[in-house]
Design a protein around this motif. Sequence first.
Motif, PDB file in Angstrom:
ATOM      1  N   ARG A  25      -5.499  17.750  -5.792  1.00 31.45           N
ATOM      2  CA  ARG A  25      -5.228  17.312  -4.418  1.00 31.45           C
ATOM      3  C   ARG A  25      -5.520  15.836  -4.187  1.00 31.45           C
ATOM      4  N   LEU A  26      -6.078  15.211  -5.207  1.00 35.61           N
ATOM      5  CA  LEU A  26      -6.433  13.796  -5.033  1.00 35.61           C
ATOM      6  C   LEU A  26      -5.167  12.947  -5.076  1.00 35.61           C
ATOM      7  N   VAL A  27      -4.856  12.291  -3.960  1.00 36.92           N
ATOM      8  CA  VAL A  27      -3.605  11.525  -3.896  1.00 36.92           C
ATOM      9  C   VAL A  27      -3.868  10.132  -3.335  1.00 36.92           C
ATOM     10  N   ARG A  28      -2.892   9.292  -3.423  1.00 35.32           N
ATOM     11  CA  ARG A  28      -2.914   7.987  -2.758  1.00 35.32           C
ATOM     12  C   ARG A  28      -1.599   7.915  -1.993  1.00 35.32           C
ATOM     13  N   GLY A  29      -1.681   7.489  -0.751  1.00 37.86           N
ATOM     14  CA  GLY A  29      -0.477   7.516   0.072  1.00 37.86           C
ATOM     15  C   GLY A  29       0.472   6.344  -0.128  1.00 37.86           C
ATOM     16  N   LEU A  30       0.086   5.365  -0.949  1.00 40.95           N
ATOM     17  CA  LEU A  30       0.916   4.153  -1.033  1.00 40.95           C
ATOM     18  C   LEU A  30       1.875   4.212  -2.212  1.00 40.95           C
ATOM     19  N   ASP A  31       3.057   3.650  -1.991  1.00 38.09           N
ATOM     20  CA  ASP A  31       4.130   3.772  -2.975  1.00 38.09           C
ATOM     21  C   ASP A  31       3.810   3.188  -4.340  1.00 38.09           C
ATOM     22  N   TYR A  32       3.080   2.075  -4.345  1.00 35.97           N
ATOM     23  CA  TYR A  32       2.921   1.424  -5.640  1.00 35.97           C
ATOM     24  C   TYR A  32       1.840   2.065  -6.502  1.00 35.97           C
ATOM     25  N   TYR A  33       1.060   2.991  -5.934  1.00 36.86           N
ATOM     26  CA  TYR A  33       0.084   3.696  -6.762  1.00 36.86           C
ATOM     27  C   TYR A  33       0.799   4.684  -7.648  1.00 36.86           C
ATOM     28  N   MET A  34       0.348   4.848  -8.841  1.00 38.46           N
ATOM     29  CA  MET A  34       0.994   5.802  -9.738  1.00 38.46           C
ATOM     30  C   MET A  34       0.026   6.304 -10.802  1.00 38.46           C
ATOM     31  N   ARG A  35       0.412   7.417 -11.349  1.00 38.34           N
ATOM     32  CA  ARG A  35      -0.349   8.040 -12.444  1.00 38.34           C
ATOM     33  C   ARG A  35      -1.849   8.175 -12.129  1.00 38.34           C
ATOM     34  N   THR A  36      -2.701   7.575 -12.958  1.00 35.57           N
ATOM     35  CA  THR A  36      -4.135   7.846 -12.846  1.00 35.57           C
ATOM     36  C   THR A  36      -4.697   7.529 -11.455  1.00 35.57           C
ATOM     37  N   THR A  37      -5.368   8.523 -10.896  1.00 35.81           N
ATOM     38  CA  THR A  37      -6.046   8.352  -9.618  1.00 35.81           C
ATOM     39  C   THR A  37      -7.424   8.965  -9.790  1.00 35.81           C
ATOM     40  N   PHE A  38      -8.448   8.309  -9.282  1.00 36.23           N
ATOM     41  CA  PHE A  38      -9.783   8.907  -9.416  1.00 36.23           C
ATOM     42  C   PHE A  38     -10.675   8.552  -8.240  1.00 36.23           C
ATOM     43  N   GLU A  39     -11.688   9.353  -8.102  1.00 27.81           N
ATOM     44  CA  GLU A  39     -12.621   9.159  -6.986  1.00 27.81           C
ATOM     45  C   GLU A  39     -13.987   9.653  -7.448  1.00 27.81           C
ATOM     46  N   THR A  71      -2.483 -12.628   6.693  1.00 32.43           N
ATOM     47  CA  THR A  71      -2.385 -11.233   7.127  1.00 32.43           C
ATOM     48  C   THR A  71      -1.296 -10.483   6.361  1.00 32.43           C
ATOM     49  N   GLU A  72      -0.187 -11.200   6.161  1.00 30.62           N
ATOM     50  CA  GLU A  72       0.969 -10.613   5.488  1.00 30.62           C
ATOM     51  C   GLU A  72       0.626 -10.035   4.105  1.00 30.62           C
ATOM     52  N   LEU A  73      -0.310 -10.679   3.411  1.00 32.84           N
ATOM     53  CA  LEU A  73      -0.680 -10.199   2.072  1.00 32.84           C
ATOM     54  C   LEU A  73      -1.212  -8.763   2.152  1.00 32.84           C
ATOM     55  N   PHE A  74      -2.096  -8.522   3.130  1.00 33.33           N
ATOM     56  CA  PHE A  74      -2.669  -7.174   3.250  1.00 33.33           C
ATOM     57  C   PHE A  74      -1.639  -6.198   3.815  1.00 33.33           C
ATOM     58  N   ALA A  75      -0.855  -6.694   4.784  1.00 34.70           N
ATOM     59  CA  ALA A  75       0.135  -5.811   5.407  1.00 34.70           C
ATOM     60  C   ALA A  75       1.098  -5.321   4.335  1.00 34.70           C
ATOM     61  N   ARG A  76       1.490  -6.227   3.429  1.00 38.20           N
ATOM     62  CA  ARG A  76       2.439  -5.845   2.384  1.00 38.20           C
ATOM     63  C   ARG A  76       1.818  -4.971   1.331  1.00 38.20           C
ATOM     64  N   SER A  77       0.600  -5.340   0.893  1.00 34.88           N
ATOM     65  CA  SER A  77       0.066  -4.612  -0.256  1.00 34.88           C
ATOM     66  C   SER A  77      -0.556  -3.286   0.149  1.00 34.88           C
ATOM     67  N   ILE A  78      -1.281  -3.264   1.252  1.00 37.07           N
ATOM     68  CA  ILE A  78      -1.931  -1.995   1.629  1.00 37.07           C
ATOM     69  C   ILE A  78      -0.923  -1.118   2.363  1.00 37.07           C
ATOM     70  N   GLY A  79      -0.027  -1.755   3.114  1.00 32.24           N
ATOM     71  CA  GLY A  79       1.026  -0.995   3.786  1.00 32.24           C
ATOM     72  C   GLY A  79       0.760  -0.831   5.266  1.00 32.24           C
ATOM     73  N   GLY A  80       1.759  -1.162   6.076  1.00 30.05           N
ATOM     74  CA  GLY A  80       1.625  -1.132   7.528  1.00 30.05           C
ATOM     75  C   GLY A  80       1.329   0.247   8.099  1.00 30.05           C
ATOM     76  N   GLU A  81       1.636   1.280   7.324  1.00 28.16           N
ATOM     77  CA  GLU A  81       1.457   2.654   7.815  1.00 28.16           C
ATOM     78  C   GLU A  81      -0.004   3.098   7.782  1.00 28.16           C
ATOM     79  N   THR A  82      -0.825   2.401   7.009  1.00 26.34           N
ATOM     80  CA  THR A  82      -2.200   2.869   6.839  1.00 26.34           C
ATOM     81  C   THR A  82      -3.060   2.493   8.045  1.00 26.34           C
ATOM     82  N   ASP A  83      -4.145   3.264   8.233  1.00 21.88           N
ATOM     83  CA  ASP A  83      -5.074   2.970   9.335  1.00 21.88           C
ATOM     84  C   ASP A  83      -5.669   1.586   9.159  1.00 21.88           C
ATOM     85  N   VAL A  84      -5.970   1.238   7.893  1.00 23.80           N
ATOM     86  CA  VAL A  84      -6.624  -0.052   7.640  1.00 23.80           C
ATOM     87  C   VAL A  84      -5.782  -1.173   8.231  1.00 23.80           C
ATOM     88  N   VAL A  85      -4.484  -1.168   7.933  1.00 26.81           N
ATOM     89  CA  VAL A  85      -3.639  -2.268   8.405  1.00 26.81           C
ATOM     90  C   VAL A  85      -3.266  -2.097   9.884  1.00 26.81           C
TER      91      VAL A  85
END
Length: 546
Positions: A373-387, A58-72
């Motif tokens: 306006r396209l953003v990612r809420g997690l700290d480790y995301y950076m620069r290129t973002t696409f959808e 569980t810790e792997l997802f909690a750390r990488s996706i982030g405890g603040e997100t709905d997913v986690v």
Amino acid sequence: MSEAAKPENERRKFRAIKGTRDILPPDSALWNWFEKTARGVMEAYNFGEIRTPIFEETELFARSIGGETDVVSKEMYTFADHSLSHLEWMRNTILVRRSSHDDPIDVNILIQLVDSFVSHAEAATSEGEMPKTSDNARALDRLRALSDRTATFLVPQTAAMGKEEFELYANQIRAAVGALKFGDLITLRPEATASVVRAYIEHGMHTRPGDQKLYYIGPMFRRERPQKGRYRQFYQIGAEVLGTSDAPAIDAELIQMLTDLLERCQIEKYTLLINSIGCPDTPERKGCRPKYVELLRAKLREPEIFSKLGADSQRRVETNPLRVMDSKLPEEQAIIEKLPKISEHLCADCREHYEKLKKELKLREVPFTESPRLVRGLDYYMRTTFEITSPILGAQNALCGGGRYDGLVEMLGGPKGIKGIGFALGEDRLIDAIQEAKKVHATRTVDVFVAWMGERAYPTAVRLAHVLREEKHTVELPPDEMKFRKALERADKMGARYVLIIGEDEIASDMLTIKRLLDGKQEKISEEALVDFFRPPVLTKEGPGS
Ligand code: AMP
């Protein structure tokens, strides 16, 4: 009474769990076609498949996706991985039990429960069923001491102990029982990037030559509210590039691979949105994203703006202001439009990276739309973002999301300086889009239906069915004899292309009859000529086609 013995109307019928579903033939043919096509496209770009387990710590997802997100925070399927249900039961009993200090029987039950719990827990530890961690050893020592002490002090002069003193004991017991860890917490993967990065680090893949280009296909699990296009078990196809370079050409090639795939699926109505979300702080220098986030937060705190935001966005002003940009609430759109855009606040390096990305996309003739306006809420995301979104999907219009995550490998304990970028495409939604676009029709066809009649014909039918199957034709061989007309009807309903007729006459004359169902044309051939008869071009396997 066993289920089978019950009257039919009382027998329990099982259904797939809410939010999960079965994919049946003929629909599964399209899924298979798509997966084959996706593998082909990704392998053409030299991506190799990675298969990771469906569950991880569980810790792997909690750390990488982030405890603040709905997913986690609320959508993960998590459970303790152990087979100690008897201990679990005892623990729960101890935790909920409220014994009164002046009732010797009541207290005795508690003592015996704790005693028995301790010996079972010690046995489970020595048998390796319970983790031998220092925390567990400490909790067990404490419990042993408490139960010894409780036994000597309380029995039989229970009433001698004061109420408060007893409550304190009981609480200490509960705390020690609760502190024991029976097994690791594990989670069904809600996404695969964390697993891919974990595997990359675990296997030291950074020592392999060049960038590691990996793709995966498989189910993901999130406890979301089910609706069309949103399931609790859904499928993703994704790719990740991990290595020391963050050259914009890597980002562009990954995106081009994605649009190639959509083109193969003949989906025309889609939009590729791109943005750069800047860089985070490093020990050497302050990143442009944190600076922008501060600016954004200050703006959002202005009373005339703040007061117009909904409760969720108001909360996010403090926790994660970038997510306010993500809001889909119609009443917030006018405010968001006027907020400062990250593209106007990129540092020189990020701006250059973004400009080069756009150039690389143009070079590859990949059409894109910039979306500040396209953003990612997690700290480790950076620069290129696409959808990638598609209007043909309705409310759940996101087909695919992706972006650069240069800090993730290091954050999960991997080597410094490894950068990454990836995407995840929702297969369920893509299949919906393919079906909506109506350009690709994947079907499985029965090439040959073997209509055999009479016991003497049966061994020949079995043998010839096998011969044709070895030639890779799809052959249906009825397990029981069928009347000729019935067999023809069945073959027709199955959409078979040919019927191979083997009856008494055929056996007697040593000649087979072949009937083409398209026009009813019938001819006789010898057994020796059978394989050649069905060789292309008579039976070219039609791929899904236009
Ligand atoms: P995410 O990992 O949330 O960025 O999702 C990537 C893609 O997976 C989305 O764009 C969707 O196409 C798909 N997806 C995410 N959640 C679900 C779900 N619950 N059901 C079906 N598809 C989903």
